[in-house]
Write a protein that holds these residues in place. Structure first.
Motif, PDB file in Angstrom:
ATOM      1  N   ASP A   1      15.607   7.194   5.215  1.00  0.00           N
ATOM      2  CA  ASP A   1      14.969   7.500   3.930  1.00  0.00           C
ATOM      3  C   ASP A   1      15.678   6.823   2.760  1.00  0.00           C
ATOM      4  OD1 ASP A   1      13.715  10.919   4.446  1.00  0.00           O
ATOM      5  OD2 ASP A   1      13.226   8.979   5.342  1.00  0.00           O
ATOM      6  N   GLY A   2      17.004   6.756   2.825  1.00  0.00           N
ATOM      7  CA  GLY A   2      17.753   6.136   1.738  1.00  0.00           C
ATOM      8  C   GLY A   2      17.394   4.673   1.575  1.00  0.00           C
ATOM      9  N   ALA A   3      17.358   3.945   2.693  1.00  0.00           N
ATOM     10  CA  ALA A   3      17.018   2.521   2.640  1.00  0.00           C
ATOM     11  C   ALA A   3      15.565   2.343   2.181  1.00  0.00           C
ATOM     12  CB  ALA A   3      17.214   1.880   4.012  1.00  0.00           C
ATOM     13  N   ALA A   4      14.690   3.214   2.665  1.00  0.00           N
ATOM     14  CA  ALA A   4      13.279   3.127   2.270  1.00  0.00           C
ATOM     15  C   ALA A   4      13.137   3.349   0.773  1.00  0.00           C
ATOM     16  CB  ALA A   4      12.461   4.168   3.029  1.00  0.00           C
ATOM     17  N   ARG A   5      13.854   4.330   0.282  1.00  0.00           N
ATOM     18  CA  ARG A   5      13.771   4.645  -1.145  1.00  0.00           C
ATOM     19  C   ARG A   5      14.275   3.471  -1.985  1.00  0.00           C
ATOM     20  NH1 ARG A   5      16.678   7.915  -4.838  1.00  0.00           N
ATOM     21  NH2 ARG A   5      15.238   9.005  -6.224  1.00  0.00           N
ATOM     22  N   GLN A   6      15.339   2.837  -1.503  1.00  0.00           N
ATOM     23  CA  GLN A   6      15.886   1.685  -2.230  1.00  0.00           C
ATOM     24  C   GLN A   6      14.861   0.556  -2.330  1.00  0.00           C
ATOM     25  OE1 GLN A   6      19.593   0.555  -0.570  1.00  0.00           O
ATOM     26  NE2 GLN A   6      20.016  -0.984  -2.115  1.00  0.00           N
ATOM     27  N   VAL A   7      14.223   0.260  -1.210  1.00  0.00           N
ATOM     28  CA  VAL A   7      13.210  -0.807  -1.202  1.00  0.00           C
ATOM     29  C   VAL A   7      12.058  -0.448  -2.137  1.00  0.00           C
ATOM     30  CG1 VAL A   7      11.519  -1.991   0.233  1.00  0.00           C
ATOM     31  CG2 VAL A   7      13.803  -1.566   1.117  1.00  0.00           C
ATOM     32  N   LEU A   8      11.622   0.809  -2.066  1.00  0.00           N
ATOM     33  CA  LEU A   8      10.482   1.223  -2.895  1.00  0.00           C
ATOM     34  C   LEU A   8      10.827   1.200  -4.386  1.00  0.00           C
ATOM     35  CD1 LEU A   8       9.173   4.152  -0.691  1.00  0.00           C
ATOM     36  CD2 LEU A   8       7.945   2.058  -1.234  1.00  0.00           C
ATOM     37  N   LEU A   9      12.039   1.596  -4.718  1.00  0.00           N
ATOM     38  CA  LEU A   9      12.417   1.581  -6.134  1.00  0.00           C
ATOM     39  C   LEU A   9      12.476   0.142  -6.657  1.00  0.00           C
ATOM     40  CD1 LEU A   9      15.083   4.421  -6.257  1.00  0.00           C
ATOM     41  CD2 LEU A   9      12.823   4.419  -7.314  1.00  0.00           C
ATOM     42  N   GLU A  10      12.940  -0.782  -5.801  1.00  0.00           N
ATOM     43  CA  GLU A  10      12.936  -2.188  -6.217  1.00  0.00           C
ATOM     44  C   GLU A  10      11.506  -2.658  -6.460  1.00  0.00           C
ATOM     45  OE1 GLU A  10      16.763  -3.522  -3.509  1.00  0.00           O
ATOM     46  OE2 GLU A  10      14.889  -4.643  -3.339  1.00  0.00           O
ATOM     47  N   LEU A  11      10.610  -2.298  -5.541  1.00  0.00           N
ATOM     48  CA  LEU A  11       9.215  -2.698  -5.707  1.00  0.00           C
ATOM     49  C   LEU A  11       8.618  -2.065  -6.958  1.00  0.00           C
ATOM     50  CD1 LEU A  11       7.905  -2.430  -2.039  1.00  0.00           C
ATOM     51  CD2 LEU A  11       8.036  -4.492  -3.415  1.00  0.00           C
ATOM     52  N   ARG A  12       8.967  -0.806  -7.196  1.00  0.00           N
ATOM     53  CA  ARG A  12       8.397  -0.096  -8.344  1.00  0.00           C
ATOM     54  C   ARG A  12       8.879  -0.698  -9.654  1.00  0.00           C
ATOM     55  NH1 ARG A  12       9.142   4.593 -11.484  1.00  0.00           N
ATOM     56  NH2 ARG A  12       7.134   5.551 -11.998  1.00  0.00           N
ATOM     57  N   GLY A  13      10.080  -1.281  -9.611  1.00  0.00           N
ATOM     58  CA  GLY A  13      10.577  -1.950 -10.809  1.00  0.00           C
ATOM     59  C   GLY A  13       9.680  -3.098 -11.233  1.00  0.00           C
ATOM     60  N   ARG A  14       9.055  -3.758 -10.247  1.00  0.00           N
ATOM     61  CA  ARG A  14       8.155  -4.881 -10.559  1.00  0.00           C
ATOM     62  C   ARG A  14       6.733  -4.416 -10.837  1.00  0.00           C
ATOM     63  NH1 ARG A  14       9.431  -8.672  -5.407  1.00  0.00           N
ATOM     64  NH2 ARG A  14      11.592  -8.086  -5.199  1.00  0.00           N
ATOM     65  N   ALA A  15       6.338  -3.318 -10.192  1.00  0.00           N
ATOM     66  CA  ALA A  15       4.955  -2.834 -10.339  1.00  0.00           C
ATOM     67  C   ALA A  15       4.976  -1.323 -10.484  1.00  0.00           C
ATOM     68  CB  ALA A  15       4.117  -3.236  -9.126  1.00  0.00           C
ATOM     69  N   PRO A  16       5.307  -0.811 -11.655  1.00  0.00           N
ATOM     70  CA  PRO A  16       5.475   0.640 -11.822  1.00  0.00           C
ATOM     71  C   PRO A  16       4.194   1.438 -11.659  1.00  0.00           C
ATOM     72  CG  PRO A  16       5.723  -0.503 -13.927  1.00  0.00           C
ATOM     73  CD  PRO A  16       5.628  -1.557 -12.876  1.00  0.00           C
TER      74      PRO A  16
END
Lengths: 416, 133
Positions: free
Chosen positions: A132-147
């Motif tokens: 979950d931690g790694a998944a959350r990290q990837v998703l937060l990076e993606l969300r930074g580009r497309a909130p």
């Protein structure tokens, strides 16, 4: 070109005083050299450099085109390779080979770093495999580009649900719902809203669930399953009125829908419309225990209510007396046998018993013609007797007791 | 005909333009070199190379490159810096066309055949770092 020595000497070997001339161009020499030839040399040099520059420019242009084509072809090759790894990862994910799927999807994202879809799928694979931690990290990076991306916010919401962070989960759900959805995905958006509603209801957030339900019901298609689902959610959120509206709408399209009939019956029962509830509940095919109980109660309420419109005064008196008799009998079962530990409420119960006796006398008097105030006093008294019996723990409530309490509640008499 | 002063000014401008152009050519060559390495790596290893291929290809390519440097492109050996200095001082800056071509070819072959090993180690580290403890 310098002039030769013979030009410098005159006749009979004597040195000449005439200025020297360049052998190449004949120009008079100055400063020990030919200025014209020097300029010509420089000119030829510059001329050569210009030609060299033009040649190199042409080579650079050609090389630029070649490099651009090669880079584009290489990019295409990498995109295809990333697609192969992505397809493999998808298949492994569907086959629940999660660790292999994570490895394949990592390769796809490493090769094609600009593809947000690959990274999103990697996040899903990581979440599915428990990282979950790694998944959350990837998703937060993606969300930074497309909130405002709904898929990213939805995935984050589900991760927060797993982390049991209600506030964060609701925030991401709402970001997803109010994000930029494609025009051809109204169903997906509706499903997500239902998911949020169920989550809120599961955590006791009735008000939040109700506000989402209102939005959901505003744009709801006429399909029966959707109407029934929405109605059930309204029931869970405690809004029986809106639940009944949606159940009724479902029944208009499908009169024999068992779930809609049962739901409508229960909603009408909760709203105190017992005649309507009875109509729906009796129409349910293969009723459950709960439906039968509600139906029985509805029947009892409708047959016990002395204040129902359309009754003759003899029937009103009969119902009132029956109610009083039953309530006082329950009260007496509490007062006897002696020694029972109800001394603290004995005084109240004795008083109620006396009042019941008095009212019974009034109701049985010849001049009684179904006077409303007597009936209302009777209903109120029955309610108080039932409440006192409950407070004193006078045995379990029978259906009749419950029906009498419901009758009292109908007319506001069941309030403390 | 332009005066000598004008010619000398033009000569400076030409050198300036030439310098920029050579820089552009060098940059394009670097990009082309990188692209060629990736293509070569893909040619040798494809999408998912077997362990045998991973082991044999770098070894065989190294041997072949050594043979090329020993026989066909002897002047392409070395880092290129002392060789360039020698060409500048001893041969008026003349470098045979075979030399850059040989350097490009052997460099692409050597690096392209070793890329999977160069990528695997950092990938192992990054994968381990991303796993929860």
């Amino acid at each position: 070109m310098l002039s030769s020595d013979s030009n410098r000497t005159g006749a009979a070997g004597e040195p000449s005083t005439a200025p020297g001339r360049c052998l190449g161009c004949g120009t008079v020499l100055t400063g020990g050299g030919c200025p014209t030839c020097a300029d010509n040399g420089l000119y030829r040099f510059v001329h050569r450099e210009i030609l060299l520059l033009l040649a190199l420019g042409a080579i650079a242009g050609t090389l630029f085109l070649l490099t651009r084509a090669a880079a584009a072809a290489n990019r295409g090759m990498r995109v295809r390779e990333a697609a192969v790894w992505f397809d493999l990862g998808q298949r492994q994910l569907q086959a629940r080979r999660l660790e292999e799927a994570v490895t394949s999807l990592r390769r796809a994202t490493a090769i094609d770093r600009d593809n947000g879809g690959y990274r999103l799928r990697l996040a899903e694979a990581l979440a599915a495999s428990g990282h979950d931690g790694a998944a959350r990290q990837v998703l937060l990076e993606l969300r930074g580009r497309a909130p405002e991306d709904p898929d990213i916010n939805t995935s984050l919401a589900r991760l927060e649900v797993r982390r049991q962070d209600l506030t964060a989960a609701v925030r991401y759900y709402e970001n997803a719902l109010y994000g930029s959805w494609p025009a051809d995905q109204p169903t997906a958006r509706r499903h997500l809203r239902v998911e949020l509603i169920r989550y809120l209801l599961a955590h006791g957030e009735q008000r939040g669930a109700l506000s989402q339900l209102l939005v959901l019901s505003a744009n709801l298609p006429e399909e029966v399953p959707l109407q029934v689902e929405t109605a059930q959610l309204f029931m869970s959120a405690g809004d029986s009125r809106r639940a009944l509206e949606h159940f009724s709408q479902a029944l208009r399209a499908d009169r024999d829908n068992a779930v809609a009939l049962a739901g409508a019956g229960e909603a009408a029962f909760n709203l105190g419309d017992y005649s309507r509830a009875r109509r729906y509940l009796r129409a349910v095919p293969r009723p459950t225990e709960r439906i039968r109980e509600l139906s029985t109660l509805a029947d009892l309420v409708l047959s016990s209510d002395p204040l129902m419109p359309g009754l003759r005064w003899e029937e009103r008196r009969r119902r009132l007396l029956a109610g009083l008799t039953h309530a006082t009998a329950r009260l007496e079962s509490c007062l006897l046998p002696p020694g029972r530990d109800i001394e603290s409420s004995r005084g109240v119960m004795d008083s109620l018993k006396q009042e019941a006796i008095s009212l019974t006398g009034t109701a049985t008097a010849g001049r009684f013609r179904g006077a409303p105030e007597v009936l209302e006093r009777g209903v109120d008294l029955i309610s108080r007797v039932e409440r006192a019996a409950d407070d004193a723990g006078c045995g379990a409530r029978a259906n009749v007791d419950r029906a009498l309490s419901l009758v009292a509640r109908r007319y506001g008499s069941d309030e403390p | 005909m332009a005066s000598s002063q004008q010619l000398r000014l033009r000569e400076n401008q030409l050198f300036f333009a030439l310098t920029i152009l050579i820089g552009v050519l060098a940059g394009l060559s670097a990009v082309l070199f990188t692209v060629a390495i990736e293509r070569t790596s893909h040619f040798f290893f494809g999408f998912a190379p077997s362990p045998a291929r991973l082991f044999l290809v770098p070894m065989l390519v190294s041997v072949g490159t050594g043979v090329l440097l020993a026989t066909v492109f002897p002047q392409a050996r070395g880092s290129g810096v002392p060789q360039t200095k020698a060409a500048f001082h001893l041969h008026d800056g003349f470098i045979p066309a075979r030399v850059p071509f040989g350097k490009l070819l052997t460099g692409v072959l050597c690096i392209g055949s070793a890329i999977p090993w160069a990528v695997k180690v950092p990938r192992f580290r990054s994968e381990r770092a991303s796993r929860p403890s």
